[in-house]
Design an enzyme around this catalytic site. Structure first.
Site, PDB file in Angstrom:
ATOM      1  N   ARG A   8      21.495 -14.756  21.647  1.00 49.34           N
ATOM      2  CA  ARG A   8      21.350 -15.683  22.770  1.00 49.34           C
ATOM      3  C   ARG A   8      20.350 -16.818  22.503  1.00 49.34           C
ATOM      4  O   ARG A   8      20.299 -17.801  23.225  1.00 49.34           O
ATOM      5  CB  ARG A   8      20.940 -14.896  24.034  1.00 49.34           C
ATOM      6  CG  ARG A   8      22.054 -14.000  24.548  1.00 49.34           C
ATOM      7  CD  ARG A   8      21.549 -12.920  25.497  1.00 49.34           C
ATOM      8  NE  ARG A   8      20.973 -11.783  24.780  1.00 49.34           N
ATOM      9  CZ  ARG A   8      20.502 -10.687  25.371  1.00 49.34           C
ATOM     10  NH1 ARG A   8      20.527 -10.582  26.685  1.00 49.34           N
ATOM     11  NH2 ARG A   8      19.988  -9.707  24.661  1.00 49.34           N
ATOM     12  N   TYR A  15      -8.506 -47.382   5.374  1.00 50.88           N
ATOM     13  CA  TYR A  15      -7.910 -46.206   4.750  1.00 50.88           C
ATOM     14  C   TYR A  15      -8.845 -45.708   3.659  1.00 50.88           C
ATOM     15  O   TYR A  15      -9.115 -46.427   2.692  1.00 50.88           O
ATOM     16  CB  TYR A  15      -6.529 -46.517   4.154  1.00 50.88           C
ATOM     17  CG  TYR A  15      -6.035 -45.345   3.329  1.00 50.88           C
ATOM     18  CD1 TYR A  15      -5.917 -44.086   3.912  1.00 50.88           C
ATOM     19  CD2 TYR A  15      -5.741 -45.482   1.974  1.00 50.88           C
ATOM     20  CE1 TYR A  15      -5.515 -42.984   3.163  1.00 50.88           C
ATOM     21  CE2 TYR A  15      -5.335 -44.391   1.215  1.00 50.88           C
ATOM     22  CZ  TYR A  15      -5.231 -43.140   1.823  1.00 50.88           C
ATOM     23  OH  TYR A  15      -4.839 -42.057   1.080  1.00 50.88           O
TER      24      TYR A  15
HETATM   25  C1  UD1 Z   1      16.666  -4.031  26.209  1.00 50.75           C
HETATM   26  C2  UD1 Z   1      16.927  -2.731  26.961  1.00 50.75           C
HETATM   27  C3  UD1 Z   1      16.898  -3.025  28.465  1.00 50.75           C
HETATM   28  C4  UD1 Z   1      15.574  -3.627  28.832  1.00 50.75           C
HETATM   29  C5  UD1 Z   1      15.244  -4.853  27.981  1.00 50.75           C
HETATM   30  C6  UD1 Z   1      13.815  -5.270  28.190  1.00 50.75           C
HETATM   31  C7  UD1 Z   1      18.358  -1.369  25.524  1.00 50.75           C
HETATM   32  C8  UD1 Z   1      19.736  -0.857  25.286  1.00 50.75           C
HETATM   33  N1  UD1 Z   1      18.215  -2.173  26.577  1.00 50.75           N
HETATM   34  O1  UD1 Z   1      17.742  -4.921  26.448  1.00 50.75           O
HETATM   35  O2  UD1 Z   1      17.093  -1.826  29.189  1.00 50.75           O
HETATM   36  O3  UD1 Z   1      15.568  -3.970  30.194  1.00 50.75           O
HETATM   37  O4  UD1 Z   1      15.410  -4.578  26.574  1.00 50.75           O
HETATM   38  O5  UD1 Z   1      13.500  -6.454  27.513  1.00 50.75           O
HETATM   39  O6  UD1 Z   1      17.445  -1.002  24.796  1.00 50.75           O
HETATM   40  N2  UD1 Z   1      16.865  -4.533  18.061  1.00 50.75           N
HETATM   41  C9  UD1 Z   1      16.868  -4.003  16.785  1.00 50.75           C
HETATM   42  N3  UD1 Z   1      18.026  -3.449  16.306  1.00 50.75           N
HETATM   43  C10 UD1 Z   1      19.155  -3.385  17.035  1.00 50.75           C
HETATM   44  C11 UD1 Z   1      19.148  -3.941  18.336  1.00 50.75           C
HETATM   45  C12 UD1 Z   1      17.997  -4.497  18.823  1.00 50.75           C
HETATM   46  O7  UD1 Z   1      15.858  -4.014  16.089  1.00 50.75           O
HETATM   47  O8  UD1 Z   1      20.147  -2.856  16.512  1.00 50.75           O
HETATM   48  C13 UD1 Z   1      15.630  -5.142  18.578  1.00 50.75           C
HETATM   49  C14 UD1 Z   1      15.782  -6.621  18.843  1.00 50.75           C
HETATM   50  O9  UD1 Z   1      15.436  -7.367  17.700  1.00 50.75           O
HETATM   51  C15 UD1 Z   1      14.808  -6.847  20.009  1.00 50.75           C
HETATM   52  C16 UD1 Z   1      14.734  -5.505  20.696  1.00 50.75           C
HETATM   53  O10 UD1 Z   1      15.284  -4.567  19.818  1.00 50.75           O
HETATM   54  O11 UD1 Z   1      13.512  -7.205  19.539  1.00 50.75           O
HETATM   55  C17 UD1 Z   1      15.484  -5.490  22.021  1.00 50.75           C
HETATM   56  O12 UD1 Z   1      16.832  -5.812  21.807  1.00 50.75           O
HETATM   57  P1  UD1 Z   1      17.639  -6.745  22.807  1.00 50.75           P
HETATM   58  O13 UD1 Z   1      18.999  -6.935  22.260  1.00 50.75           O
HETATM   59  O14 UD1 Z   1      16.861  -7.957  23.104  1.00 50.75           O
HETATM   60  O15 UD1 Z   1      17.728  -5.812  24.098  1.00 50.75           O
HETATM   61  P2  UD1 Z   1      17.981  -6.281  25.605  1.00 50.75           P
HETATM   62  O16 UD1 Z   1      19.396  -6.633  25.768  1.00 50.75           O
HETATM   63  O17 UD1 Z   1      16.994  -7.289  25.983  1.00 50.75           O
HETATM   64 CA    CA Z   2      15.468  -8.482  24.907  1.00 49.34          CA
END
Ligand code: UD1
Ligand code: CA
Length: 464
Positions: free
Chosen positions: A17, A371
């Protein structure tokens, strides 16, 4: 703390995003990469050897952004969800007894104090996990916290995509910060599946799994939802940046710094400023800048990675970069101190003066339009308006030295390498190509010719 703590920071995602070629945690807010903020908070809680960063997208760059020694990295080559991100570290994490705290790399506003409270809550309770939650005005995109009516424990977290209308109406959101009992986490983590709209291993499903196994999960609700704002897109990034900067200004104001019209002033999180200094509107103080006491930073000035001693005045619209200014230096308005300058006590640098790799002795002055590059300028030397060091011959840079108390006439052109002795003068408008000895006067300009009555005779001449 009763039992040891390991911290896992999830930072493998690209952050679709964000619409960026750069991994999300490398984007900057408050003057630092997002991941740096989270690492700093983690370091307040446990020793570096117990902090693990899960990297994937641009793993090398993310590793480089984490400069603190001792922190360990786990590679998640394919991003199959937040649950999967923790599972790939099993080999290193499972042997660590005690508590397992999981943080997301995209939540840089978290305060150490809040995490300490979360740990206290978890270690004092019987729960298998305590997570952080907050009531949000607009919880869109966050997982919703489903509580049990009887004892208010958390039964499950439902992700936005999977939630029904009734669940979507819940304003209590999961902040993505968890403190698990490590033994229970590893005992049940294999039950995580991908049966959800995104087809990912959701870490949040651990809540329902632990409930199913007969354990309780609790949520610690924080008052300030801002504290755990996650960054998913550029609008979130701008919002978090604004909050970080406002926190920093507030901290400085509490420490005795005056900031005029604070909302317009940008100060990076590492910047330090001494008491009674004043910062005018639209100033930008960046990087590792350190400013002494009783300094004055003018409107629109930019100071980057520089050290300013006490009583320094930077007038409006002046740029200072990678330079050191001793006590009482006055620079600007509209001056540019480009890089690696050392300006001695009480020296003056006026409008439209550019300095590059230049050392100015105490009390030296260059008040207008000059300068000065690759130069060493002695104490109390006076550099006239329009002086230019010709430091570049098209191939290499050459040095200029100007001795103590020398007087460089206006519009002097100093062709480097050149050496002007202490107390020497150069006449205005001179092109100086040879060394000028101590106390000498150098004239390097055409002799003036005066033709008496020339103009009157010209006018009297008959028109052709
Ligand atoms: C997540 C939570 C949601 C919460 C929100 C808070 C889950 C399923 N959902 O959603 O409940 O309200 O955060 O901000 O956990 N990441 C990895 N590997 C992966 C996927 C993600 O390292 O395979 C890391 C991303 O880089 C990021 C973090 O995990 O830093 C969170 O991932 P993101 O996709 O942003 O989760 P949200 O959709 O925000
Ligand atoms: Ca997030």
């Amino acid at each position: 703390m009763s039992a040891p703590l390991a911290i896992v920071i999830l930072a493998a995602g690209l952050g679709t995003r964000m619409k960026s070629r750069k991994a999300k945690v490398l984007h900057r807010a408050g003057g630092r990469a997002l991941i740096e903020h989270v690492i700093d908070t983690a370091l307040d809680l446990t020793q570096p050897e117990r902090i693990f960063v899960v990297v994937g997208h641009q793993a090398d760059e993310v590793r480089k952004a984490v400069t603190h020694p001792g922190i360990r990295f786990i590679e998640q080559t394919e991003q199959k969800g937040t649950g999967h991100a923790v599972m790939v570290g099993r080999e290193w994490l499972e042997p660590l007894k005690g508590y397992l705290m999981i943080l997301y790399g995209d939540s840089p506003l978290l305060r150490t104090q809040t995490l300490l409270q979360l740990i206290d809550r978890q270690t004092a309770s019987e729960a298998a996990c305590t997570l952080l939650s907050a009531d949000m005005d607009d919880p869109t995109g966050y997982g919703r916290v489903i509580r049990n009516d009887a004892d208010l424990s958390v039964e499950e977290i439902v992700e936005q995509k999977a939630a029904n209308p009734q669940q979507l109406a819940i304003r209590e959101a999961n902040m993505g910060i968890y403190c698990f009992r490590a033994d229970l986490f590893w005992q049940y983590v294999d039950q995580l599946g991908t049966n959800n709209p995104a087809g990912e291993y959701y870490l949040t499903d651990m809540v329902a799994i632990l409930n199913g196994a007969g354990y309780k999960v609790e949520a610690m609700r924080i008052d300030d939802a801002n504290e755990a704002l996650g960054i998913n897109d550029r609008a979130d990034l701008a919002n978090v940046d604004r909050i970080l900067r406002s926190r920093k200004r507030l901290e400085l104001m509490r420490d005795g710094i005056t900031i005029e019209n604070p909302d317009t002033v940008t100060i990076d999180s590492h910047v330090r400023i001494g008491m009674d200094s004043v910062v005018e509107p639209f100033a930008r103080l960046l990087g590792r800048t350190v400013i002494g006491e009783n300094c004055h930073i003018g409107a629109g000035a930019i100071v980057h990675d520089s050290q300013l001693a006490d009583d320094v005045v930077i007038d409006p619209y002046t740029l200072v970069s990678h330079s050191r200014l001793e006590r009482g230096v006055h620079a600007g308005p509209f001056a540019r101190l480009r890089m690696q300058n050392v300006v001695g006590e009480g020296a003056h640098i006026g409008n439209f003066v550019e300095l590059k790799k230049t050392q100015m002795g105490p009390g030296a002055k260059a008040n207008h339009l000059a300068y000065l590059g690759d130069s060493t300028i002695g104490a109390k030397a006076n550099i006239g308006a329009g002086t230019i060091t010709c430091n570049y011959d098209g191939f290499t840079k050459h040095a200029t030295t100007i001795g103590d108390g020398a007087f460089i006439g206006s519009n002097s052109t100093l062709v480097a390498p050149i050496d002007i002795g202490p107390g020497a003068y150069t006449a205005a408008g001179s092109v100086i190509t040879d060394a000028v000895p101590e106390d000498a006067l150098a004239l390097g300009r055409a002799q003036q010719v005066v033709k008496p009555d020339w103009a009157r005779k010209r006018r009297a001449r008959p028109k052709a």
